[in-house]
Enzyme design. Structure first.
Site, PDB file in Angstrom:
ATOM      1  N   GLU A 257      68.557  17.951  64.335  1.00  0.00           N
ATOM      2  CA  GLU A 257      69.883  17.323  64.293  1.00  0.00           C
ATOM      3  C   GLU A 257      70.681  17.638  65.557  1.00  0.00           C
ATOM      4  O   GLU A 257      70.710  18.801  65.977  1.00  0.00           O
ATOM      5  CB  GLU A 257      70.644  17.803  63.052  1.00  0.00           C
ATOM      6  N   HIS A 275      74.270  13.847  58.089  1.00  0.00           N
ATOM      7  CA  HIS A 275      74.513  15.158  57.477  1.00  0.00           C
ATOM      8  C   HIS A 275      75.980  15.302  57.046  1.00  0.00           C
ATOM      9  O   HIS A 275      76.698  16.209  57.484  1.00  0.00           O
ATOM     10  CB  HIS A 275      74.144  16.292  58.442  1.00  0.00           C
TER      11      HIS A 275
END
Length: 309
Positions: A257, A275
């Site tokens: 990420e 997220h």
């Protein structure tokens, strides 16, 4: 007493900490300088962006740090055992974001079941694909929950309200919980129409859902991951989506990420979010409040506090 907010908190929570007489610094440091900076602080609050590794802790040793708080649930970005072996306590805020993550999980289920993800894109491209997007109802389907902790239980409540049959697997339980039926892991994979994940990432085990596990799932099943990215093998997931083994996937978390997996991000069968499981105003307020209460309790500031569910 000094507290470092490495990834920030809401202003209201910062104000509360300052009212307690704490000296608060909100600043993000690179890994190379974080450890030496932590020497100056009694406590640090991090989210998922900041990694508290063995190397960071080694750089801090001899300093003032006594407490690491993860403003969120997952603590896989912290070397907990090494911290605790050096007399640094590690806490998280497990109660704060359960409802927000559960609602996002249900949102992803609806998104892939009714093509909300891709129809939102194609309609902006002036395509009217009414006949193409024939989805399925959640009603009457079997939801398989992997992980029956706080978030899993909140998802189960909402799924039951949709008329879904709920089964679950959890390594800590082996019996039915009310109307929620316990199943062994492999049996759950075989029986569920929708599978949602609510477990931490285990570095020793690696991906919980890989090629072998997907092969055991129903043809046309849906997989939802709002837990941790590495719990699912993204290569195996893409293969299953492209082959038609899985009808769709809802993904809020990724192996890396920010994600650079363009093939996954652009797959029309995938509902994706960056997220944002805990990214609601309500969850952030609860997270801030839990951080304040944890600091009060740990350092015995004011009255003793019990953090409720």
């Amino acid at each position: 007493m000094k507290v470092l907010l490495a990834d920030g908190l809401q202003k209201q929570s910062i104000d509360e900490l300052e009212q307690l007489g704490l000296e608060v610094c909100s600043k993000h440091f690179d890994a190379s300088e974080l450890g030496s900076e932590l020497k100056k602080y009694d406590a640090v609050v991090v989210r998922s962006a900041t990694k508290i590794t063995k190397e960071v802790i080694d750089d801090e040793l001899g300093g003032n740090l006594k407490l690491i708080i993860r403003a969120g649930v997952g603590i896989d970005n912290i070397d907990v055992k090494y911290a605790e072996s050096n007399n640094i306590a590690v806490k998280n805020t497990p109660n704060a974001s359960s409802i927000s993550v559960a609602e996002l999980t249900i949102a992803h289920m609806l998104s892939v079941a009714r093509f909300l993800n891709i129809s939102n894109v194609t309609m902006r491209q002036n395509q009217w694909n009414k006949k193409k997007y024939v989805g399925c109802e959640l009603y009457g389907k079997t939801l398989g929950l992997i992980g029956m902790g706080r978030i899993g239980k909140e998802v189960a409540k909402r799924a039951a309200a949709f008329g879904m049959r709920v089964i679950y697997f959890d390594s800590l339980y082996n019996e039915d919980i009310g109307d929620y039926k316990f199943e062994q892991f492999d049996d759950l994979l075989k029986k569920a129409d929708f599978i949602t994940l609510h477990v931490p990432y285990d570095k020793k085990r690696g991906a919980l859902i890989g090629k072998d596990e997907i092969e055991k799932m129903k043809d046309g099943a849906y997989l939802i991951n709002c837990a941790r990215g590495k719990v699912v093998d993204e290569t195996a997931l893409l293969e299953a989506l492209n082959s038609g083994k899985l009808s769709g996937a809802g993904i809020d978390v990724f192996e890396n990420e920010p994600s650079t997996n363009v093939e996954l991000l652009s797959n029309p069968k995938v509902s994706i979010t960056p997220h944002i499981g805990a990214s609601t105003k309500e969850a952030q307020q609860r997270i801030g409040r839990e951080v304040v209460l944890t600091l009060k309790d740990f350092f015995n500031i004011g009255d003793k506090v019990v953090i409720g569910v």
